[in-house]
Write a protein that holds these residues in place. Structure first.
Motif, PDB file in Angstrom:
ATOM      1  N   GLY A  66      -2.228  -8.106   8.090  1.00  6.29           N
ATOM      2  CA  GLY A  66      -1.722  -6.798   8.484  1.00  6.29           C
ATOM      3  C   GLY A  66      -0.286  -6.536   8.089  1.00  6.29           C
ATOM      4  N   ALA A  67       0.232  -7.328   7.139  1.00  4.39           N
ATOM      5  CA  ALA A  67       1.620  -7.160   6.711  1.00  4.39           C
ATOM      6  C   ALA A  67       1.824  -5.799   6.057  1.00  4.39           C
ATOM      7  CB  ALA A  67       2.000  -8.257   5.721  1.00  4.39           C
ATOM      8  N   PRO A  68       3.022  -5.221   6.161  1.00  2.53           N
ATOM      9  CA  PRO A  68       3.284  -3.935   5.521  1.00  2.53           C
ATOM     10  C   PRO A  68       3.114  -4.016   4.006  1.00  2.53           C
ATOM     11  CG  PRO A  68       5.027  -4.501   7.072  1.00  2.53           C
ATOM     12  CD  PRO A  68       4.194  -5.710   6.911  1.00  2.53           C
ATOM     13  N   GLN A  69       2.621  -2.961   3.418  1.00  2.00           N
ATOM     14  CA  GLN A  69       2.509  -2.893   1.965  1.00  2.00           C
ATOM     15  C   GLN A  69       3.878  -2.675   1.334  1.00  2.00           C
ATOM     16  OE1 GLN A  69      -0.582   0.325   1.934  1.00  2.00           O
ATOM     17  NE2 GLN A  69      -1.491  -0.971   0.346  1.00  2.00           N
ATOM     18  N   SER A  70       4.061  -3.238   0.136  1.00  2.00           N
ATOM     19  CA  SER A  70       5.289  -2.972  -0.608  1.00  2.00           C
ATOM     20  C   SER A  70       5.017  -3.166  -2.090  1.00  2.00           C
ATOM     21  CB  SER A  70       6.417  -3.908  -0.170  1.00  2.00           C
ATOM     22  OG  SER A  70       6.128  -5.244  -0.542  1.00  2.00           O
ATOM     23  N   ALA A  71       5.765  -2.463  -2.915  1.00  2.00           N
ATOM     24  CA  ALA A  71       5.743  -2.729  -4.352  1.00  2.00           C
ATOM     25  C   ALA A  71       6.602  -3.955  -4.625  1.00  2.00           C
ATOM     26  CB  ALA A  71       6.281  -1.517  -5.114  1.00  2.00           C
ATOM     27  N   VAL A  72       6.366  -4.612  -5.763  1.00  2.00           N
ATOM     28  CA  VAL A  72       7.127  -5.826  -6.055  1.00  2.00           C
ATOM     29  C   VAL A  72       8.620  -5.539  -6.184  1.00  2.00           C
ATOM     30  CG1 VAL A  72       5.236  -7.137  -7.079  1.00  2.00           C
ATOM     31  CG2 VAL A  72       6.596  -5.602  -8.521  1.00  2.00           C
ATOM     32  N   ASN A  73       8.978  -4.333  -6.607  1.00  2.00           N
ATOM     33  CA  ASN A  73      10.405  -4.015  -6.739  1.00  2.00           C
ATOM     34  C   ASN A  73      11.029  -3.558  -5.425  1.00  2.00           C
ATOM     35  OD1 ASN A  73       9.227  -1.509  -6.516  1.00  2.00           O
ATOM     36  ND2 ASN A  73      10.109  -0.663  -8.404  1.00  2.00           N
ATOM     37  N   GLU A  74      10.250  -3.663  -4.336  1.00  2.00           N
ATOM     38  CA  GLU A  74      10.763  -3.299  -3.018  1.00  2.00           C
ATOM     39  C   GLU A  74      10.916  -4.502  -2.096  1.00  2.00           C
ATOM     40  OE1 GLU A  74       8.712   1.164  -2.704  1.00  2.00           O
ATOM     41  OE2 GLU A  74       7.723  -0.576  -1.804  1.00  2.00           O
ATOM     42  N   VAL A  75      10.429  -5.676  -2.528  1.00  2.00           N
ATOM     43  CA  VAL A  75      10.515  -6.839  -1.648  1.00  2.00           C
ATOM     44  C   VAL A  75      11.970  -7.267  -1.513  1.00  2.00           C
ATOM     45  CG1 VAL A  75       8.196  -7.588  -2.284  1.00  2.00           C
ATOM     46  CG2 VAL A  75      10.162  -8.573  -3.460  1.00  2.00           C
ATOM     47  N   LEU A  76      12.270  -7.914  -0.406  1.00  2.00           N
ATOM     48  CA  LEU A  76      13.638  -8.274  -0.087  1.00  2.00           C
ATOM     49  C   LEU A  76      13.825  -9.782  -0.160  1.00  2.00           C
ATOM     50  CD1 LEU A  76      14.073  -5.968   3.039  1.00  2.00           C
ATOM     51  CD2 LEU A  76      14.713  -5.464   0.656  1.00  2.00           C
ATOM     52  N   SER A  77      15.032 -10.198  -0.389  1.00  2.00           N
ATOM     53  CA  SER A  77      15.363 -11.618  -0.419  1.00  2.00           C
ATOM     54  C   SER A  77      15.007 -12.256   0.927  1.00  2.00           C
ATOM     55  CB  SER A  77      16.854 -11.808  -0.701  1.00  2.00           C
ATOM     56  OG  SER A  77      17.197 -13.176  -0.682  1.00  2.00           O
ATOM     57  N   GLY A  78      14.340 -13.399   0.859  1.00  2.00           N
ATOM     58  CA  GLY A  78      13.956 -14.111   2.064  1.00  2.00           C
ATOM     59  C   GLY A  78      12.620 -13.711   2.634  1.00  2.00           C
ATOM     60  N   GLN A  79      12.013 -12.641   2.110  1.00  2.00           N
ATOM     61  CA  GLN A  79      10.708 -12.228   2.611  1.00  2.00           C
ATOM     62  C   GLN A  79       9.619 -13.217   2.200  1.00  2.00           C
ATOM     63  OE1 GLN A  79       9.982  -8.123   1.279  1.00  2.00           O
ATOM     64  NE2 GLN A  79       9.747  -7.554   3.426  1.00  2.00           N
ATOM     65  N   ILE A  80       8.602 -13.320   3.032  1.00  2.00           N
ATOM     66  CA  ILE A  80       7.356 -13.982   2.668  1.00  2.00           C
ATOM     67  C   ILE A  80       6.414 -12.891   2.180  1.00  2.00           C
ATOM     68  CG2 ILE A  80       5.371 -15.257   3.550  1.00  2.00           C
ATOM     69  CD1 ILE A  80       7.313 -16.592   5.537  1.00  2.00           C
ATOM     70  N   VAL A  81       6.021 -12.997   0.903  1.00  2.00           N
ATOM     71  CA  VAL A  81       5.293 -11.907   0.263  1.00  2.00           C
ATOM     72  C   VAL A  81       3.898 -12.382  -0.142  1.00  2.00           C
ATOM     73  CG1 VAL A  81       5.277 -10.250  -1.627  1.00  2.00           C
ATOM     74  CG2 VAL A  81       7.447 -10.925  -0.582  1.00  2.00           C
ATOM     75  N   PHE A  82       2.887 -11.799   0.459  1.00  2.00           N
ATOM     76  CA  PHE A  82       1.515 -12.090   0.092  1.00  2.00           C
ATOM     77  C   PHE A  82       1.148 -11.246  -1.134  1.00  2.00           C
ATOM     78  CE2 PHE A  82       1.916 -12.579   4.725  1.00  2.00           C
ATOM     79  CZ  PHE A  82       1.639 -13.938   4.818  1.00  2.00           C
ATOM     80  N   CYS A  83       0.405 -11.859  -2.045  1.00  2.00           N
ATOM     81  CA  CYS A  83       0.044 -11.136  -3.264  1.00  2.00           C
ATOM     82  C   CYS A  83      -1.188 -11.791  -3.885  1.00  2.00           C
ATOM     83  CB  CYS A  83       1.205 -11.112  -4.263  1.00  2.00           C
ATOM     84  SG  CYS A  83       1.914 -12.719  -4.609  1.00  2.00           S
ATOM     85  N   GLY A  84      -1.864 -11.040  -4.734  1.00  2.00           N
ATOM     86  CA  GLY A  84      -3.085 -11.531  -5.350  1.00  2.00           C
ATOM     87  C   GLY A  84      -2.954 -11.739  -6.838  1.00  2.00           C
ATOM     88  N   ALA A  85      -3.686 -12.737  -7.338  1.00  2.00           N
ATOM     89  CA  ALA A  85      -3.781 -13.004  -8.769  1.00  2.00           C
ATOM     90  C   ALA A  85      -5.269 -13.109  -9.101  1.00  2.00           C
ATOM     91  CB  ALA A  85      -3.037 -14.285  -9.135  1.00  2.00           C
TER      92      ALA A  85
END
Length: 304
Positions: free
Chosen positions: A14-33
């Motif tokens: 349920g983490a907030p959506q973000s574009a890759v150019n919006e992520v912040l330093s120190g964030q834990i970012v879930f993403c798919g490959a």
């Protein structure tokens, strides 16, 4: 608790959506490959990220073993790399672009595969930020073969290619859960020849989860770490929905105890791969993968 778990857009935990150019330093970012062009037997891991996100709805944010509430940390879901089906080269380019943007912004990617070939472009981007990476590789297979039918980039060659490129520090790296029938003794010895510590599934069963974790922590030391968890590290009884199932693997309980035992290592990225929803009719493989990624994100959060 503002709405039921089955409501809303599917993001991991349920983490907030973000574009890759919006992520912040120190964030834990879930993403798919969602790349499965490197698979050599069962295909379908391209659908893994969506299945893992869906399964994450049953995962709550508090980790009692680490006394950590992930919802209190900066989380986001940056969607999937825009891979091209059938093209491993274009897929690698898309993954490097997507993951690279997250890494260079000082965030920590938690990646849902895709097949194991994604480790090569991911390690390339981590290397550009951190230098040689310690790899903690949970898998039934070593992925250190040189080629398959003349192809040098597959899910079974990613670790060898990354070592050859200098992305991995072998002396700080370990493979966990290796097992199954093979083509010969070189299947495992080739990893040792490359400098990796190999802890077979038989060794893990004999030593126990806590001792296995201790050996991993000792091996990686203070190096920046990518934890790569191929879901076929688990026994097919716990994870049938995968591309190359091998009997005699880890239980989900043992895997979770090992992962919790890694608390304190410098996890800069993690990936869970080889979830094939078409072979997972009850959803238990995706549930296992979502819980593994939850533990890995907790490791990154507890270290930070």
């Amino acid at each position: 608790m503002s709405s039921p778990k089955y409501v809303g857009i599917r993001t991991f935990l349920g983490a907030p959506q973000s574009a890759v150019n919006e992520v912040l330093s120190g964030q834990i970012v879930f993403c798919g490959a969602p790349l499965d062009a490197g698979q050599t037997y069962r295909v379908g891991a391209r659908h893994g990220p969506s299945a893992i996100r869906e399964a994450s709805r049953v995962v709550r944010p508090y980790n009692p073993r680490l006394d950590l509430d992930l919802s209190a940390l900066a989380l986001s879901d940056a969607g999937d790399a825009d891979v091209a089906p059938g093209s491993i080269e274009r897929g690698f380019e898309a993954i490097r672009s997507h993951i690279g943007a997250i890494v260079q912004r000082g965030a920590y990617p938690m990646i849902m595969g895709g097949d194991c070939s994604i480790a090569f472009p991911v390690l390339g981007e981590l290397y550009s930020k951190w230098g040689p990476i310690a790899l903690v590789h949970f898998d039934a297979h070593t992925d250190t073969w040189d080629e398959y039918w003349g192809e040098r980039y597959t899910h079974g060659t990613a670790v060898r290619r990354a070592i050859e490129a200098g992305f991995i520090e072998p002396s700080a790296s370990v493979q966990v859960g290796i097992r199954g029938s093979g083509y010969g003794p070189s299947d495992v010895e080739q990893s040792r020849d490359l400098g990796l510590l190999v802890l077979t599934a038989d060794q893990v069963h004999a030593d126990g989860a806590s001792e296995t974790a201790r050996r991993i922590v000792e091996r990686v030391g203070s190096h920046p770490v990518l934890v790569h968890f191929d879901i076929d590290c688990l026994d097919p009884a716990h994870a049938p929905g995968t591309g190359m199932p091998e009997v005699g693997g880890l239980t989900t309980h043992d895997a979770s105890i090992i992962l919790v035992g890694l608390a304190g290592i410098n996890v800069v990225a993690a990936e869970v791969t080889e979830v094939l929803p078409a072979y997972d009719p009850s959803g238990i493989t995706a549930i296992a993968a979502a819980n593994v990624l939850f533990e890995l994100a907790s490791l990154a959060g507890s270290h930070g």
